[in-house]
Write a protein that holds these residues in place. Sequence first.
Motif, PDB file in Angstrom:
ATOM      1  N   ILE A   1      -1.510  -8.220  -6.523  1.00  0.00           N
ATOM      2  CA  ILE A   1      -1.648  -9.590  -7.014  1.00  0.00           C
ATOM      3  C   ILE A   1      -2.824  -9.682  -7.982  1.00  0.00           C
ATOM      4  O   ILE A   1      -2.741 -10.337  -9.034  1.00  0.00           O
ATOM      5  CB  ILE A   1      -1.814 -10.565  -5.833  1.00  0.00           C
ATOM      6  CG1 ILE A   1      -0.489 -10.683  -5.057  1.00  0.00           C
ATOM      7  CG2 ILE A   1      -2.276 -11.937  -6.302  1.00  0.00           C
ATOM      8  CD1 ILE A   1      -0.576 -11.480  -3.786  1.00  0.00           C
ATOM      9  N   LYS A   2      -3.922  -9.021  -7.664  1.00  0.00           N
ATOM     10  CA  LYS A   2      -5.092  -9.029  -8.545  1.00  0.00           C
ATOM     11  C   LYS A   2      -4.793  -8.333  -9.869  1.00  0.00           C
ATOM     12  O   LYS A   2      -5.264  -8.766 -10.928  1.00  0.00           O
ATOM     13  CB  LYS A   2      -6.286  -8.372  -7.847  1.00  0.00           C
ATOM     14  CG  LYS A   2      -6.845  -9.216  -6.706  1.00  0.00           C
ATOM     15  CD  LYS A   2      -8.059  -8.566  -6.066  1.00  0.00           C
ATOM     16  CE  LYS A   2      -8.673  -9.483  -5.012  1.00  0.00           C
ATOM     17  NZ  LYS A   2      -9.871  -8.893  -4.372  1.00  0.00           N
TER      18      LYS A   2
ATOM     19  N   TYR B   1      -7.720 -16.011  -0.504  1.00  0.00           N
ATOM     20  CA  TYR B   1      -8.025 -14.797   0.258  1.00  0.00           C
ATOM     21  C   TYR B   1      -9.505 -14.443   0.165  1.00  0.00           C
ATOM     22  O   TYR B   1     -10.100 -13.964   1.130  1.00  0.00           O
ATOM     23  CB  TYR B   1      -7.155 -13.633  -0.220  1.00  0.00           C
ATOM     24  CG  TYR B   1      -5.812 -13.575   0.465  1.00  0.00           C
ATOM     25  CD1 TYR B   1      -5.537 -12.595   1.409  1.00  0.00           C
ATOM     26  CD2 TYR B   1      -4.827 -14.507   0.184  1.00  0.00           C
ATOM     27  CE1 TYR B   1      -4.315 -12.542   2.052  1.00  0.00           C
ATOM     28  CE2 TYR B   1      -3.589 -14.466   0.815  1.00  0.00           C
ATOM     29  CZ  TYR B   1      -3.341 -13.489   1.751  1.00  0.00           C
ATOM     30  OH  TYR B   1      -2.128 -13.449   2.384  1.00  0.00           O
TER      31      TYR B   1
ATOM     32  N   SER C   1       1.128  -7.066  -1.755  1.00  0.00           N
ATOM     33  CA  SER C   1      -0.242  -6.657  -1.467  1.00  0.00           C
ATOM     34  C   SER C   1      -1.213  -7.398  -2.373  1.00  0.00           C
ATOM     35  O   SER C   1      -0.956  -7.610  -3.560  1.00  0.00           O
ATOM     36  CB  SER C   1      -0.384  -5.142  -1.676  1.00  0.00           C
ATOM     37  OG  SER C   1      -1.740  -4.754  -1.668  1.00  0.00           O
ATOM     38  N   LEU C   2      -2.354  -7.794  -1.828  1.00  0.00           N
ATOM     39  CA  LEU C   2      -3.356  -8.509  -2.603  1.00  0.00           C
ATOM     40  C   LEU C   2      -3.865  -7.670  -3.769  1.00  0.00           C
ATOM     41  O   LEU C   2      -4.162  -8.213  -4.838  1.00  0.00           O
ATOM     42  CB  LEU C   2      -4.522  -8.919  -1.698  1.00  0.00           C
ATOM     43  CG  LEU C   2      -5.616  -9.777  -2.346  1.00  0.00           C
ATOM     44  CD1 LEU C   2      -5.052 -11.092  -2.855  1.00  0.00           C
ATOM     45  CD2 LEU C   2      -6.753 -10.028  -1.364  1.00  0.00           C
TER      46      LEU C   2
ATOM     47  N   SER D   1      -1.584  -8.871   2.651  1.00  0.00           N
ATOM     48  CA  SER D   1      -0.468  -9.211   1.776  1.00  0.00           C
ATOM     49  C   SER D   1      -0.153 -10.698   1.864  1.00  0.00           C
ATOM     50  O   SER D   1      -0.536 -11.388   2.810  1.00  0.00           O
ATOM     51  CB  SER D   1       0.775  -8.400   2.153  1.00  0.00           C
ATOM     52  OG  SER D   1       1.189  -8.697   3.468  1.00  0.00           O
ATOM     53  N   LYS D   2       0.556 -11.158   0.860  1.00  0.00           N
ATOM     54  CA  LYS D   2       0.984 -12.546   0.771  1.00  0.00           C
ATOM     55  C   LYS D   2       2.501 -12.563   0.652  1.00  0.00           C
ATOM     56  O   LYS D   2       3.090 -11.877  -0.190  1.00  0.00           O
ATOM     57  CB  LYS D   2       0.348 -13.206  -0.456  1.00  0.00           C
ATOM     58  CG  LYS D   2       0.994 -14.513  -0.897  1.00  0.00           C
ATOM     59  CD  LYS D   2       0.721 -15.654   0.061  1.00  0.00           C
ATOM     60  CE  LYS D   2       1.288 -16.959  -0.502  1.00  0.00           C
ATOM     61  NZ  LYS D   2       1.103 -18.084   0.436  1.00  0.00           N
TER      62      LYS D   2
ATOM     63  N   ILE E   1      -3.942 -17.854  -5.087  1.00  0.00           N
ATOM     64  CA  ILE E   1      -3.768 -16.904  -3.981  1.00  0.00           C
ATOM     65  C   ILE E   1      -5.023 -16.073  -3.791  1.00  0.00           C
ATOM     66  O   ILE E   1      -5.530 -15.900  -2.671  1.00  0.00           O
ATOM     67  CB  ILE E   1      -2.562 -15.981  -4.236  1.00  0.00           C
ATOM     68  CG1 ILE E   1      -1.268 -16.791  -4.261  1.00  0.00           C
ATOM     69  CG2 ILE E   1      -2.489 -14.895  -3.166  1.00  0.00           C
ATOM     70  CD1 ILE E   1      -0.055 -15.985  -4.703  1.00  0.00           C
ATOM     71  N   ILE E   2      -5.555 -15.547  -4.889  1.00  0.00           N
ATOM     72  CA  ILE E   2      -6.751 -14.703  -4.825  1.00  0.00           C
ATOM     73  C   ILE E   2      -7.940 -15.486  -4.288  1.00  0.00           C
ATOM     74  O   ILE E   2      -8.699 -15.002  -3.438  1.00  0.00           O
ATOM     75  CB  ILE E   2      -7.070 -14.121  -6.217  1.00  0.00           C
ATOM     76  CG1 ILE E   2      -5.958 -13.152  -6.644  1.00  0.00           C
ATOM     77  CG2 ILE E   2      -8.417 -13.400  -6.207  1.00  0.00           C
ATOM     78  CD1 ILE E   2      -6.017 -12.744  -8.097  1.00  0.00           C
TER      79      ILE E   2
ATOM     80  N   GLN F   1      -8.058  -9.318   3.345  1.00  0.00           N
ATOM     81  CA  GLN F   1      -7.224  -8.464   2.518  1.00  0.00           C
ATOM     82  C   GLN F   1      -5.808  -8.545   3.097  1.00  0.00           C
ATOM     83  O   GLN F   1      -5.500  -9.387   3.918  1.00  0.00           O
ATOM     84  CB  GLN F   1      -7.748  -7.023   2.532  1.00  0.00           C
ATOM     85  CG  GLN F   1      -9.113  -6.872   1.908  1.00  0.00           C
ATOM     86  CD  GLN F   1      -9.108  -7.190   0.429  1.00  0.00           C
ATOM     87  OE1 GLN F   1      -8.193  -6.817  -0.303  1.00  0.00           O
ATOM     88  NE2 GLN F   1     -10.134  -7.895  -0.016  1.00  0.00           N
TER      89      GLN F   1
END
Length: 219
Positions: free
Chosen positions: A88-89, A133, A84-85, A141-142, A129-130, A139
Amino acid sequence: MGKLNSNQIERLAVDAVKTESNRPYSGLVADIKEGDKGVSFDGDITVFIDHTEKVEAFLGKVQVQIKGKEVSRLSGNTRTFPLSLKHIKNYYKQSGVLFFVVELNLDNSGNMNSKIFYKQLLPQELSNIIRLYDQKKKQGSKSIELRALEESDLRTICVRFLNEQQKQPLNLVERDRSNSIPYQEYELRSLTFNPDNHSTSNVYEHDFFYTEKMRPIIS
């Protein structure tokens, strides 16, 4: 045989990583909780310079997250997993995470087979990645690719994580660099590529970080 419940999967996954950290002379101490976990992180692995585990031998701590997955057949050298983003953040805010997926396979005889996969997620990759997106205003997932732990060992993976983490401080990752300045050298680094190991010797299967040498060419 019936399916494992989610609590069993979680316990078995955590136990598998702890077992690796408890190998003789590993110089690792895992503090990973089950059940009531922190936000985006399950705990950490303390890394020592040697196996004495003395205060003066402290090298650093690697934050970890562990996911268990029951499978009908264990994967090969790699596998993917969606992240999930929002997690990741959080990984980025804490300068990275060592992410594990533990596959669990219960055979017809009731024997439990497991296989650990890992991914060293560090600020440079997380930032890319951030940014991607955010540019797309998306929003979700990756999907990330993880490698089998059996290609290496947990101590090597943790030490490389800490060494690379020092080269990727958040203020450096976030700093805008001018594309108009040429550089003489670029340093390429990989956490998983090992030309001496057949299973990790294919350069095209690995990710690399690069650093521009801060010596502009004088014309």
